[in-house]
Design a protein around this motif. Sequence first.
Motif, PDB file in Angstrom:
ATOM      1  N   ARG A 174       0.797  -1.157   0.056  1.00 29.21           N
ATOM      2  CA  ARG A 174      -0.055   0.053   0.156  1.00 29.21           C
ATOM      3  C   ARG A 174       0.848   1.408  -0.259  1.00 29.21           C
ATOM      4  NH1 ARG A 174      -5.231  -1.492   0.877  1.00 29.21           N
ATOM      5  NH2 ARG A 174      -5.697   0.587  -0.239  1.00 29.21           N
ATOM      6  N   ALA A 175       0.383   2.282  -0.579  1.00 27.97           N
ATOM      7  CA  ALA A 175       0.984   3.642  -0.532  1.00 27.97           C
ATOM      8  C   ALA A 175       0.135   4.787   0.039  1.00 27.97           C
ATOM      9  CB  ALA A 175       1.286   3.938  -2.010  1.00 27.97           C
ATOM     10  N   VAL A 176       0.684   5.564   0.668  1.00 28.75           N
ATOM     11  CA  VAL A 176       0.177   6.823   1.487  1.00 28.75           C
ATOM     12  C   VAL A 176       0.754   8.012   1.360  1.00 28.75           C
ATOM     13  CG1 VAL A 176       0.989   6.023   3.624  1.00 28.75           C
ATOM     14  CG2 VAL A 176      -1.142   7.539   3.344  1.00 28.75           C
ATOM     15  N   SER A 177       0.295   9.172   1.315  1.00 27.25           N
ATOM     16  CA  SER A 177       0.893  10.376   1.369  1.00 27.25           C
ATOM     17  C   SER A 177       0.157  11.051   2.546  1.00 27.25           C
ATOM     18  CB  SER A 177       0.630  11.455   0.113  1.00 27.25           C
ATOM     19  OG  SER A 177      -0.712  11.683  -0.082  1.00 27.25           O
ATOM     20  N   VAL A 178       1.353  11.781   3.220  1.00 22.43           N
ATOM     21  CA  VAL A 178       0.808  12.363   4.531  1.00 22.43           C
ATOM     22  C   VAL A 178       0.725  13.955   4.133  1.00 22.43           C
ATOM     23  CG1 VAL A 178       1.389  13.247   6.807  1.00 22.43           C
ATOM     24  CG2 VAL A 178       1.616  10.673   6.028  1.00 22.43           C
ATOM     25  N   THR A 179      -0.377  14.535   4.195  1.00 22.49           N
ATOM     26  CA  THR A 179      -0.544  15.905   3.748  1.00 22.49           C
ATOM     27  C   THR A 179      -0.191  16.798   5.056  1.00 22.49           C
ATOM     28  OG1 THR A 179      -2.016  15.581   1.953  1.00 22.49           O
ATOM     29  CG2 THR A 179      -1.781  17.875   3.088  1.00 22.49           C
ATOM     30  N   VAL A 180       1.018  17.537   5.254  1.00 24.51           N
ATOM     31  CA  VAL A 180       1.307  18.308   6.254  1.00 24.51           C
ATOM     32  C   VAL A 180       0.647  19.467   6.210  1.00 24.51           C
ATOM     33  CG1 VAL A 180       3.142  19.115   7.685  1.00 24.51           C
ATOM     34  CG2 VAL A 180       3.412  16.910   6.561  1.00 24.51           C
ATOM     35  N   ARG A 181      -0.166  19.861   7.040  1.00 21.63           N
ATOM     36  CA  ARG A 181      -1.053  21.053   6.828  1.00 21.63           C
ATOM     37  C   ARG A 181      -0.474  22.138   7.765  1.00 21.63           C
ATOM     38  NH1 ARG A 181      -4.644  20.546   3.288  1.00 21.63           N
ATOM     39  NH2 ARG A 181      -5.458  18.592   2.775  1.00 21.63           N
ATOM     40  N   GLY A 182       0.830  22.681   7.429  1.00 20.99           N
ATOM     41  CA  GLY A 182       1.426  23.557   8.260  1.00 20.99           C
ATOM     42  C   GLY A 182       2.904  23.795   7.861  1.00 20.99           C
ATOM     43  N   ALA A 183       3.616  24.854   8.398  1.00 24.79           N
ATOM     44  CA  ALA A 183       5.024  24.940   8.195  1.00 24.79           C
ATOM     45  C   ALA A 183       5.816  24.212   9.122  1.00 24.79           C
ATOM     46  CB  ALA A 183       5.454  26.549   8.317  1.00 24.79           C
ATOM     47  N   LEU A 184       6.658  23.456   8.738  1.00 20.54           N
ATOM     48  CA  LEU A 184       7.621  22.462   9.590  1.00 20.54           C
ATOM     49  C   LEU A 184       8.651  23.637  10.372  1.00 20.54           C
ATOM     50  CD1 LEU A 184       9.270  20.347   6.975  1.00 20.54           C
ATOM     51  CD2 LEU A 184       7.471  19.934   8.659  1.00 20.54           C
ATOM     52  N   ALA A 185       8.459  23.163  11.682  1.00 21.21           N
ATOM     53  CA  ALA A 185       9.135  24.068  12.883  1.00 21.21           C
ATOM     54  C   ALA A 185      10.204  23.038  13.540  1.00 21.21           C
ATOM     55  CB  ALA A 185       8.085  24.557  13.618  1.00 21.21           C
ATOM     56  N   ARG A 186      10.950  23.790  14.603  1.00 20.80           N
ATOM     57  CA  ARG A 186      11.986  23.211  15.402  1.00 20.80           C
ATOM     58  C   ARG A 186      11.300  22.262  16.311  1.00 20.80           C
ATOM     59  NH1 ARG A 186      17.348  24.225  14.737  1.00 20.80           N
ATOM     60  NH2 ARG A 186      17.806  25.929  13.306  1.00 20.80           N
ATOM     61  N   GLU A 197       6.533  10.955  13.057  1.00 20.92           N
ATOM     62  CA  GLU A 197       5.577   9.963  13.859  1.00 20.92           C
ATOM     63  C   GLU A 197       4.574   9.866  12.969  1.00 20.92           C
ATOM     64  OE1 GLU A 197       5.138   7.239  16.423  1.00 20.92           O
ATOM     65  OE2 GLU A 197       6.956   8.458  16.482  1.00 20.92           O
ATOM     66  N   ALA A 198       3.930  10.945  12.494  1.00 20.68           N
ATOM     67  CA  ALA A 198       2.631  10.899  11.776  1.00 20.68           C
ATOM     68  C   ALA A 198       2.949   9.987  10.516  1.00 20.68           C
ATOM     69  CB  ALA A 198       2.232  12.265  11.461  1.00 20.68           C
ATOM     70  N   VAL A 214      -3.298  10.721   4.225  1.00 19.20           N
ATOM     71  CA  VAL A 214      -3.764  11.241   5.407  1.00 19.20           C
ATOM     72  C   VAL A 214      -3.155  12.651   5.734  1.00 19.20           C
ATOM     73  CG1 VAL A 214      -3.027  10.470   7.911  1.00 19.20           C
ATOM     74  CG2 VAL A 214      -3.402   8.685   6.239  1.00 19.20           C
ATOM     75  N   SER A 215      -4.288  13.298   6.375  1.00 18.66           N
ATOM     76  CA  SER A 215      -3.737  14.865   6.627  1.00 18.66           C
ATOM     77  C   SER A 215      -3.094  14.851   8.158  1.00 18.66           C
ATOM     78  CB  SER A 215      -4.816  15.685   6.767  1.00 18.66           C
ATOM     79  OG  SER A 215      -5.492  15.925   5.392  1.00 18.66           O
ATOM     80  N   TYR A 216      -2.329  15.796   8.164  1.00 18.85           N
ATOM     81  CA  TYR A 216      -1.726  16.167   9.621  1.00 18.85           C
ATOM     82  C   TYR A 216      -1.518  17.192   9.857  1.00 18.85           C
ATOM     83  CZ  TYR A 216       1.433  16.343  13.255  1.00 18.85           C
ATOM     84  OH  TYR A 216       2.157  16.502  14.610  1.00 18.85           O
ATOM     85  N   PRO A 217      -1.999  17.896  10.982  1.00 14.23           N
ATOM     86  CA  PRO A 217      -2.820  17.176  11.835  1.00 14.23           C
ATOM     87  C   PRO A 217      -4.091  16.543  11.305  1.00 14.23           C
ATOM     88  CG  PRO A 217      -2.090  19.174  12.839  1.00 14.23           C
ATOM     89  CD  PRO A 217      -1.872  19.210  11.362  1.00 14.23           C
ATOM     90  N   ALA A 218      -4.840  15.446  11.901  1.00 11.39           N
ATOM     91  CA  ALA A 218      -5.892  14.827  11.286  1.00 11.39           C
ATOM     92  C   ALA A 218      -6.961  15.981  11.475  1.00 11.39           C
ATOM     93  CB  ALA A 218      -6.095  13.587  12.357  1.00 11.39           C
TER      94      ALA A 218
END
Length: 218
Positions: A174-186, A197-198, A214-218
Motif C-alpha cells: 500500500r501507498a500513502v501520502s501524508v499531507t502536512v497542513r502547516g509549516a515545519l518547525a523546530r 511520527e505521523a 492522510v492529513s496531519y494534523p488529522a
Amino acid sequence: MSAEQRVVVVVGAGPGVSGSLARRCAADGWAVGLVGNDEAALEDLASTLVPARVERRVADVSDPVTGGGAVADLARRLGRIDLLHVNPSAYREADPLHLGVEELLDDVRLGVGALLVAVQAAHPYLHPGSRVTVTGSMAADEPSAAAASLGVQKAGVRNLVRSLDTTLAPEGVRAVSVTVRGALAREGTFSHDAVAEAIWAAAHQEPGDWRAEVSYPA
C-alpha cells in the motif's frame, strides 16, 4: 542481517523529516538505506543511526539510471524493503508569470518523478505488507503563487500515490501520502520528529481502513 529484520529505504534523505523517520525506524531495530544527492548530509544522518545497519548511496533521485540504480542496489544489499519513504521536492521562488516551462518540468521531475523512479526500482523487493510513504504538503490545496511549482509538485505526487496504491494493493503493498497542513518547525506539532511520527502511523494503518492520503494534523 536476520531474515526478520525490517528495512526502510529513504529517498531524498536529509536532516529534516526524512532523517527523523530514519531514526524512528532505526530505534525500532530496522536496517536503514539512505539515498540522496548530498554526501555530507547522508554521512551526518548515518552517524545518528548507530548501532543500526546503515547503507547509503549518493545519487540524483530523479534519474532512472543513477537514482533507480541506487535504490535497487540498496535493496539487494539489505535483502528487502518493508518501508520505502520518498521525500524530495524542489522549492523555487518564482510566480506563474516568471516560472519557465523548463524550470517547472525540472521541479516536477524531482518532486513527482523521484517517486516513480523509486517505486519502479524498489518493486522487485517489496512484499505483502510493504508500504510506500510520501511527505505531502498543504501546498497541493493551497499553493503559494510565489513558489508556484511547489504546489504543482505536491498535487502531482499525491495523485501519483493514489495510482500507485491502486496498482500495488493486489500485491498486498500500500501507498500513502501524508499531507502536512502547516509549516515545519523546530518544536511542537510541526517539528520534524512529530511529522515523522505521523508518517510512521500512516504506514501502519489497518489494511481494512487504508487511506491513500492522510492529513496531519488529522
